[in-house]
Each structure stands twice: as structure tokens, then as C-alpha cells.
Design an enzyme around this catalytic site. Structure first.
Site, mmCIF file in Angstrom:
data_model
loop_
_atom_site.group_PDB
_atom_site.id
_atom_site.type_symbol
_atom_site.label_atom_id
_atom_site.label_comp_id
_atom_site.label_asym_id
_atom_site.label_seq_id
_atom_site.Cartn_x
_atom_site.Cartn_y
_atom_site.Cartn_z
ATOM 1 N N ALA A 28 0.858 -1.185 0.000
ATOM 2 C CA ALA A 28 0.000 0.000 0.000
ATOM 3 C C ALA A 28 0.895 1.235 0.000
ATOM 4 O O ALA A 28 2.056 1.166 0.416
ATOM 5 C CB ALA A 28 -0.871 -0.024 1.245
ATOM 6 N N GLY A 84 0.670 -5.113 0.795
ATOM 7 C CA GLY A 84 -0.378 -5.140 -0.223
ATOM 8 C C GLY A 84 0.110 -5.737 -1.536
ATOM 9 O O GLY A 84 -0.698 -6.192 -2.353
ATOM 10 N N GLU A 125 -0.327 -9.333 -1.041
ATOM 11 C CA GLU A 125 -1.780 -9.573 -0.998
ATOM 12 C C GLU A 125 -2.365 -9.555 -2.412
ATOM 13 O O GLU A 125 -3.218 -10.363 -2.759
ATOM 14 C CB GLU A 125 -2.446 -8.517 -0.102
ATOM 15 C CG GLU A 125 -2.083 -8.747 1.367
ATOM 16 C CD GLU A 125 -2.520 -7.612 2.277
ATOM 17 O OE1 GLU A 125 -2.172 -6.446 1.980
ATOM 18 O OE2 GLU A 125 -3.204 -7.885 3.267
ATOM 19 N N GLU A 127 4.024 -5.525 7.455
ATOM 20 C CA GLU A 127 3.222 -4.443 8.053
ATOM 21 C C GLU A 127 3.505 -4.189 9.527
ATOM 22 O O GLU A 127 3.453 -3.039 9.982
ATOM 23 C CB GLU A 127 1.726 -4.730 7.865
ATOM 24 C CG GLU A 127 1.215 -4.574 6.449
ATOM 25 C CD GLU A 127 1.356 -5.832 5.597
ATOM 26 O OE1 GLU A 127 2.140 -6.738 5.986
ATOM 27 O OE2 GLU A 127 0.706 -5.915 4.559
HETATM 28 N N1 CAA Z 1 4.607 3.457 0.038
HETATM 29 C C1 CAA Z 1 5.082 4.666 -0.286
HETATM 30 N N2 CAA Z 1 6.370 4.927 -0.545
HETATM 31 C C2 CAA Z 1 7.213 3.879 -0.470
HETATM 32 C C3 CAA Z 1 6.795 2.588 -0.136
HETATM 33 C C4 CAA Z 1 5.413 2.384 0.109
HETATM 34 N N3 CAA Z 1 4.901 1.171 0.418
HETATM 35 N N4 CAA Z 1 7.875 1.770 -0.131
HETATM 36 C C5 CAA Z 1 8.937 2.530 -0.457
HETATM 37 N N5 CAA Z 1 8.532 3.806 -0.667
HETATM 38 C C6 CAA Z 1 9.356 4.933 -1.093
HETATM 39 C C7 CAA Z 1 10.415 5.296 -0.071
HETATM 40 O O1 CAA Z 1 9.882 6.183 0.896
HETATM 41 C C8 CAA Z 1 11.477 5.938 -0.936
HETATM 42 O O2 CAA Z 1 11.041 7.257 -1.216
HETATM 43 P P1 CAA Z 1 12.114 8.424 -1.397
HETATM 44 O O3 CAA Z 1 12.971 8.030 -2.537
HETATM 45 O O4 CAA Z 1 11.267 9.617 -1.614
HETATM 46 O O5 CAA Z 1 12.866 8.491 -0.110
HETATM 47 C C9 CAA Z 1 11.399 5.138 -2.237
HETATM 48 O O6 CAA Z 1 10.103 4.512 -2.226
HETATM 49 C C10 CAA Z 1 12.450 4.070 -2.374
HETATM 50 O O7 CAA Z 1 12.429 3.274 -1.211
HETATM 51 P P2 CAA Z 1 13.771 2.749 -0.528
HETATM 52 O O8 CAA Z 1 14.735 3.848 -0.400
HETATM 53 O O9 CAA Z 1 13.356 2.024 0.702
HETATM 54 O O10 CAA Z 1 14.279 1.733 -1.658
HETATM 55 P P3 CAA Z 1 14.995 0.352 -1.505
HETATM 56 O O11 CAA Z 1 15.243 -0.104 -2.879
HETATM 57 O O12 CAA Z 1 16.112 0.425 -0.528
HETATM 58 O O13 CAA Z 1 13.900 -0.637 -0.806
HETATM 59 C C11 CAA Z 1 11.737 -1.659 -0.528
HETATM 60 C C12 CAA Z 1 12.724 -0.972 -1.491
HETATM 61 C C13 CAA Z 1 12.320 -2.995 -0.011
HETATM 62 C C14 CAA Z 1 10.460 -1.922 -1.255
HETATM 63 C C15 CAA Z 1 11.511 -0.755 0.712
HETATM 64 O O14 CAA Z 1 11.184 0.538 0.239
HETATM 65 C C16 CAA Z 1 10.401 -1.186 1.622
HETATM 66 O O15 CAA Z 1 10.607 -2.054 2.445
HETATM 67 N N6 CAA Z 1 9.233 -0.547 1.506
HETATM 68 C C17 CAA Z 1 8.135 -0.732 2.411
HETATM 69 C C18 CAA Z 1 7.437 -2.027 2.214
HETATM 70 C C19 CAA Z 1 6.261 -2.135 3.139
HETATM 71 O O16 CAA Z 1 6.333 -1.920 4.325
HETATM 72 N N7 CAA Z 1 5.098 -2.508 2.578
HETATM 73 C C20 CAA Z 1 3.885 -2.635 3.300
HETATM 74 C C21 CAA Z 1 3.082 -1.385 3.204
HETATM 75 S S1 CAA Z 1 1.669 -1.408 4.222
HETATM 76 C C22 CAA Z 1 0.550 -2.364 3.397
HETATM 77 O O17 CAA Z 1 0.803 -2.814 2.322
HETATM 78 C C23 CAA Z 1 -0.734 -2.575 4.141
HETATM 79 C C24 CAA Z 1 -1.664 -3.466 3.500
HETATM 80 O O18 CAA Z 1 -1.799 -4.586 3.875
HETATM 81 C C25 CAA Z 1 -2.506 -3.006 2.417
#
Ligand code: CAA
Length: 702
Positions: free
Chosen positions: A63, A106, A109, A129
Site C-alpha cells: 500500500a 499489499g 496480498e 506491516e
Molecule cells: N509506500 C510509499 N512509498 C514507499 C513505499 C510504500 N509502500 N515503499 C517505499 N517507498 C518509497 C520510499 O519512501 C522511498 O522514497 P524516497 O525516494 O522519496 O525516499 C522510495 O520509495 C524508495 O524506497 P527505498 O529507499 O526504501 O528503496 P529500496 O530499494 O532500498 O527498498 C523496498 C525498497 C524494499 C520496497 C523498501 O522501500 C520497503 O521495504 N518498503 C516498504 C514495504 C512495506 O512496508 N510494505 C507494506 C506497506 S503497508 C501495506 O501494504 C498494508 C496493507 O496490507 C494493504
């Protein structure tokens, strides 16, 4: 059709490409775009099956975390992803999810709502999450146990660690791993599946039957130990457990309820602050991303003590050959033996193979001389905290190192400009302050001297990424960000003892607040002699007549340096377990008597407020002086380097949550009781509190 989603075709297979850089998050327009493509494809007689794939470096990272604020403020409803995923699952034409990079939250999912999943060999899938203080909110706790089994679903949802492609395949989350062209492999599977019955994950109930109740009990037990103070992991277990008792639809409703409760929790707000904070600290206003960086191919570390050894391991782990230099053969042998033992422990615990250890050890060259230093791209000094010694070493390496070599000091407190003054290249001198154990702790404070080049800073930030560390840029002052704030924190912990609290009261109260360890336990771990040596270095700055904490120095005078000598504030058994020391309390009482300090009963609230607001007030001063770029930088230093509870977001975020007016009132109370030498409010704290503002709002304006 949304720009974020592209619909194409390869013969009779439709290809839906998600193109929402940087990580294909499910931002507004993405789910809607996928759904309308699925609906369009259902009506297209030329299409028999569908592939969903991500453009760029990843499938879907989950998400869009930026959207959560809109949900908590009521601007956007919860649970909008559920019907979108049902629409995918109900597609009359089979949907193959083609996953590279990550399918997280998500993202997984969405993948599980498809009928088949193929993974690139390097792909990872997970439900992370809980790390944001929430649980999967789009059916993850209900679909994952149906694919991976209950035990693995509990583990993935409650602990948040992603798994690799091979494990996903063996668990049944993935149907195939595609070596080579992922899209071609996915299209091939889609074609094979076109005329078959498409299995819906939500109907696959076989793996839910008769789960062992011990799975849930063991997970809850582990959560209570490892996620202290956090409700989300327990909620995740509850939701997965529900999947074994109630229907998929009821399970999703139950999951949605728990998701909503977690999302509005203060813990979730704090953890989301930490998530974005970790990424913000890398952004330095006057150093654009395009700043050139030096290539670091060879390194040298001076000092094979605890810090030097740990630092050398970072270079070796990043595949960079590193010389480790010591003054005596004895010290060198001791240091290398500790490095070897650290690696061997990891091999024993199964973290990596013996071959990996052998490769890392082969990258480390122990020696007593400066041979080979002329080829190094960076030299890191990690010797005792003494200015004279450091200046001597910097002058020596300046004479040997090539002009483009970065000279870094691991000093934790000393003036980088003065160290740089011993060289003819102050623009190449920088602080790389690692935290002990340096091969484990994720924080690296990068300290900018007045002449430090922007390219040297950019190289340092990039190097920290190679080390898988979080680097925070700090200005030059005594103690930089972390240790300067630690001064008042440690001072208050000691003053509380002198005024009547026990060692156990202080440690336990701060631990219960959520810190990894109480302050006095930390000092015992780090070694009381370290601070003793630093205080001697700065003795000339003590002001006559101003109270100084007395206990640490007295313990050192008695040879009680903490864990390393078996006694400090506490006693330690052979397993380094702390035990109350019967001699400490009388010693403290005697010190208080000698200093004329009146002792009284001290409550938990006072212990917390004096320790934590001492951090906040000093943090506000650092921010006002520009030593820290933003309040969030301070938070990240404390979360990653000092064991501040992540679910409280860091000291500055905690202060915002507490209310800066209330923090200021408390600081003024302490000032009235303990004097302005320690508690005069930081001007920025006063200014923001008066304006009804927060540190976060100050960050936004900067
Ligand atoms: N939403 C919004 N922005 C996100 C994002 C997300 N889920 N994941 C990453 N970003 C953004 C970061 O903030 C970053 O932005 P900036 O460049 O502006 O700083 C950019 O994407 C790149 O991210 P990273 O610097 O972290 O890049 P990376 O290559 O080192 O890592 C990644 C990539 C492994 C995907 C890491 O970003 C990550 O772990 N992201 C979060 C994943 C997460 O927690 N997902 C669950 C979300 S909650 C959900 O999904 C609830 C549900 O059940 C519906």
C-alpha cells in the site's frame, strides 16, 4: 486508462504492467487501473489469460504508506483494497502474477489474489506491516495461511521478515521460479492455464484444518519478548488464528477491524515516522544526488580494538579489501582473533557459510606498518579518544595517503576540525562515528567539519549504504548528535541516583519505557572507563561551583569499569547477567552525604521525564544550532544507535506527541528545582511551544 497501469497483449495473453515508480506502491489510481484492465480483459474475446507484472525494480512494495494519514484523519476509508483483490480473484480468465524485486504487504496480498504466481530467482515476498505498527489489511492474514500454511503465515505476519523465492516455492506461495525472462515465463504459464479451472486462493482451505494451538502460543510468547510495547504483532497472530475458525469473508472483516485499530494507534504513527525518517536522513539539502563520489576499492583501518575490528568487518562484508593496522603484535593478534570469533559465531548460528567467512577473512590484512596505505581510497582511524594521539596519526597518514584518499576518524566526541588541522587536506577529513558493536549496529554518524568536501560527504553516505547502515549527517561539536545528547541523559540518570533512586529503579523504569536497556546498564556495557577518559580530556571545561555527576568516576576509581571488570553500577555473573550490587547503594549514599545532596523518594514519572526530556532539550538545542539538519535526524540517531523504542518514534517525535508546551512546562519545573546550568530551556523549544508548533512542523519548513 490510468497512466500508472499499461495494458498490452502478447497474442492471446493480456499483460497488465504496473508503472508507479519508484516501488509500484498501490497509490490512488493503481488498484483502480488494475481492476479496470481486468474488467476490460474479461470482455476481450481475443484474450484467454492475463499476466500482471511490475515495471522498474520491483513488483509492488505494498500500500502507499503516504495514504495512511488520510485514513486516520477520516479523509479516506479503510479497506478499499479488499474489493479490488476480489475482482482479480473472480476474473474468469486466469491471472498469473509475475514477481521480481519485492512483493511486500499489499503487494503480496495482490499477488495472492491472482491464480498463479511466478517468481524471479532473486524475488522476495513478505508481510512486513508489523514494522509499521499495523497488520496486513487486504486479506493477507486470510490468504497467506491458505497458501503457506498456518505456522508460516503466523511467522510472516507477526514478525514481518520477507522470504526468498525458493522458500516461497517450497511453501506453495509461488508456483514456479523463472530463470531468465520472467515475462516470457509468466506468459507461458498463463497460456498453459488458459483452459484450466483457475484456483481461487480464498477457496483453498486444506491447509487451515486442525492447526496446532502451540503455534499461536509460541508466537505470542516470542512477540512479548521481541516486540515489547507493540500491539500489532499480537493482532496479526489473532487475525491469522481467525482464518482457521471463521469463513474467508468474516476473516477479512475481522482483519479489517484489527487493521483499523492498529492504524490509529500511536505506535503505528511513530513507526511510520521512523520508516520515512530512515529515508529522509539520506537527503542533505546542499548536497544533491548528482554530487560525484569517490570510488572506494581499498580501505585501511588504524586500531584493531573493539571499534576498529568491527569497522574492518563492515569493509570486508561489503567486499572491500581492508588493512588493519595496530601498534603492537599482541594487540593486533587479539583484535584479529575477535574478528574471527565474531564471524565463527555467525557461521555457527547459520547466518552464513564457512566459505563466506573465509572470503571475508581473506579480505582483511593485519599488519603493524603503514605498508599499502598509499593505495587506500579511505583510511579510518579508530584509536583511543585522545586528541594528541589522533592528531599524530592524522599527520602520519596525511604524509602517506594519496591526495584523493578520504581520512575518516571514528571519534565519538572530539573536534573534527582540530583533527583535520593536523593534515594538509582538511577537505578530505570527516567523522565516521560507528556504534558498538560496529559490525552490528545500524547507525553511522557522519560528521562534517567546516572544510569537509561535499563529495567526501556524499561518498560517506553512499558507503554507509554499502554497509547496509543508516547514516545521519551531524555538524561538528563535542559529542555530535548522539553523544552530546547522551551527556545530559547520563547526567540525569546519575543525579537521580544521588537524589534517592536506586540503580535498579532507573534501569527498570527506562527499560519499561521501551529503551533496549536502562542508562546505567548501557554505561556498564560500554565501559565506564570510556567516559572517565573523555571527562579527563574535557576536565578544563568544568565550571567551578557547578554540580557534576560523581558516581561514575568514583566507580572507576575503585576499578569498577562495568561488565568488562564484572562490576560497575551492577554486578555481573559469568553470563554477564546484571545483579544488584550490595555495595553500590551505600557508596551512592555516602557520595550524596559528602556532596550535601538531600535524598528522597523518586517516582517513575520523574525518572522518565528527567532522562527523556534531558534528551529532548539538548536535541532542540542541536537543532537550533544546525548541528542536526532536522528533528527526524535526531530521532533516527536515537532509534538506530541508542535503543530508543522505535514505537515511540524517537525523542523529538515523542516530545511532539507529548505536546511541546507540556514538555516546556516540565523543563521549567526542573530548572526551578535543579538550576539553569542543566535545565534552561532550549530557545527553539520555547519558540515552538509558544507558537503551538511541533518539531515535525519545523522540519517541514526547513
Ligand atoms: N509506500 C510509499 N512509498 C514507499 C513505499 C510504500 N509502500 N515503499 C517505499 N517507498 C518509497 C520510499 O519512501 C522511498 O522514497 P524516497 O525516494 O522519496 O525516499 C522510495 O520509495 C524508495 O524506497 P527505498 O529507499 O526504501 O528503496 P529500496 O530499494 O532500498 O527498498 C523496498 C525498497 C524494499 C520496497 C523498501 O522501500 C520497503 O521495504 N518498503 C516498504 C514495504 C512495506 O512496508 N510494505 C507494506 C506497506 S503497508 C501495506 O501494504 C498494508 C496493507 O496490507 C494493504
Amino acid at each position: 486508462m490510468s497512466q500508472l497501469i499499461k495494458l498490452g497483449r502478447d497474442g492471446d495473453v493480456a499483460i497488465i504492467t504496473i508503472d508507479n515508480p519508484p516501488v509500484n506502491a498501490l497509490s490512488p489510481g493503481v488498484p483502480e487501473g488494475i481492476r479496470s484492465s481486468i474488467e476490460a480483459v474479461a470482455k476481450d474475446p481475443l484474450v484467454r489469460a492475463v499476466v500482471v507484472i511490475g515495471a522498474g525494480s520491483t513488483f509492488i512494495a505494498g500500500a502507499d504508506i503516504h495514504e495512511f494519514g488520510k485514513m486516520t484523519s477520516g479523509e479516506k476509508p479503510f479497506g478499499t483494497l479488499l474489493p479490488f483483490l476480489l475482482a482479480i480473484e473472480d476474473s474468469p480468465k486466469p491471472v498469473v502474477m509475475a514477481i521480481h524485486g519485492q512483493a511486500l504487504g499489499g503487494g503480496l496480498e495482490t499477488a495472492m489474489a491472482g491464480h498463479y504466481r511466478v517468481l524471479a530467482p532473486s524475488a522476495q515476498v513478505g508481510q512486513p506491516e508489523v514494522k509499521l505498527g499495523i497488520i496486513p489489511g487486504a486479506g493477507g492474514t486470510q490468504r497467506l495461511p491458505r497458501l503457506a500454511g498456518v505456522a508460516k503465515a503466523v511467522e510472516m505476519c507477526a514478525f514481518g521478515e520477507p522470504i526468498k523465492a525458493q522458500e516461497a516455492l517450497s511453501l506453495g506461495i509461488a508456483d514456479r521460479i523463472i530463470e531468465g525472462d520472467l515475462l516470457a515465463g509468466a506468459v507461458a504459464l498463463a497460456r498453459e492455464a488458459a483452459d484450466r479451472h483457475a484456483p481461487k486462493t480464498r477457496d483453498r482451505n486444506e491447509k487451515l484444518a486442525d492447526p496446532d494451538p502451540a503455534i499461536f502460543a509460541a508466537a505470542r510468547d516470542r512477540v512479548r519478548r521481541t516486540w515489547r510495547g507493540q500491539p500489532a504483532p499480537l493482532a496479526a497472530i489473532e487475525a491469522v488464528e481467525a482464518s482457521t475458525r471463521i469463513s474467508f469473508e468474516d476473516g477479512c472483516r475481522f482483519e479489517a477491524k484489527l487493521f483499523g485499530e492498529c492504524l490509529v494507534s500511536p505506535q503505528s504513527k511513530a513507526l511510520i515516522h521512523a520508516f520515512f525518517g530512515e529515508r529522509t536522513v539520506n537527503k542533505i539539502p546542499d548536497i544533491p544526488k548528482s554530487t560525484p563520489v569517490y570510488e572506494i576499492r581499498r580501505a585501511a583501518v588504524i586500531g584493531a580494538g573493539t571499534m576498529g575490528g568491527g569497522i574492518a568487518m563492515n569493509y570486508a562484508n561489503a567486499g572491500i579489501p581492508v588493512i588493519v593496522k595496530e601498534a603492537t603484535q599482541d594487540a593486533l593478534d587479539r583484535g584479529i582473533a575477535i574478528i574471527r570469533k565474531n564471524y565463527a559465531n555467525s557461521v555457527q548460528k547459520g547466518r552464513f557459510s564457512q566459505a563466506y567467512m573465509d572470503e571475508r577473512m581473506a579480505l582483511i590484512t593485519p599488519q603493524l606498518s603503514y605498508d599499502g596505505f598509499e593505495q587506500a581510497d579511505i583510511v579510518v582511524e579508530a584509536v583511543f579518544e585522545g586528541m594528541a594521539l589522533k592528531k599524530k596519526i592524522f599527520a602520519e597518514i596525511d604524509a602517506i595517503a594519496k591526495p584523493s584518499c578520504i581520512l575518516a576518524s571514528n571519534t565519538s566526541t572530539l573536534d573534527i576540525d582540530e583533527i583535520a588541522s593536523a593534515t594538509k587536506r582538511p577537505q578530505m577529513v570527516i567523522g565516521h562515528h560507528f556504534f558498538s558493536p560496529a559490525n552490528v549496529m545500524r547507525l553511522m554518524e557522519v560528521v562534517r567539519g567546516k572544510a569537509t568536501g561535499k563529495d567526501v560527504i556524499a561518498t560517506s553516505m553512499a558507503l554507509a549504504k554499502r554497509f547496509k547502515k543508516v547514516a545521519v549527517l551531524a555538524g561538528n561539536c563535542r559529542g555530535f548528535i548522539g553523544n552530546r545528547m547522551l551527556g545530559p541523559y547520563g547526567r540525569e540518570a546519575q543525579f537521580l541516583l544521588e537524589e534517592g533512586a536506586s540503580v535498579e529503579d532507573v534501569n527498570q523504569t527506562i527499560y519499561d519505557f521501551g529503551f533496549a536497556m536502562g542508562p546505567l546498564a548501557v554505561f556498564d556495557l560500554a565501559g565506564l572507563d570510556v567516559g572517565w577518559r573523555i571527562r579527563k580530556e574535557f576536565k578544563h571545561l568544568e565550571r567551578p561551583g557547578v554540580r557534576v555527576p560523581l558516581i561514575s568516576d568514583r566507580l572507576c576509581e575503585l576499578g569498577r569499569f562495568g561488565q568488562k571488570t564484572g562490576r560497575g553500577y551492577s554486578r555481573y555473573d559469568e553470563n554477564r547477567k546484571p545483579l544488584p550490587d550490595p555495595e553500590t547503594a551505600p557508596l551512592i549514599e555516602q557520595i550524596a552525604r559528602e556532596a550535601g545532596i538531600e535524598r528522597r523518594v523518586i517516582g517513575k514519572e520523574e525518572i522518565i521525564d528527567r532522562c527523556v526530556f534531558a534528551l529532548v532539550n539538548e536535541g532542540a538545542r542541536l537543532l537550533g544550532e544546525g548541528i542536526a539538519l532536522r528533528a527526524v535526524d535526531i530521532d533516527i540517531v536515537y532509534l538506530y544507535g541508542y535503543g530508543f523504542p522505535a514505537w515511540r518514534g524517537g525523542p523529538m517525535f515523542y516530545a511532539d506527541t507529548f505536546g511541546l508546551d507540556r514538555v516546556l512546562a516540565r523543563v521549567r519545573e526542573f530548572e526551578a528545582r535543579h538550576g539553569s546550568d542543566f535545565w534552561s530551556p532550549a530557545p527553539l523549544l520555547e519558540q515552538l511551544a509558544k507558537a503551538g508548533r511541533t518539531f515535525a512542523s519545523y522540519d517541514r519548513v526547513q
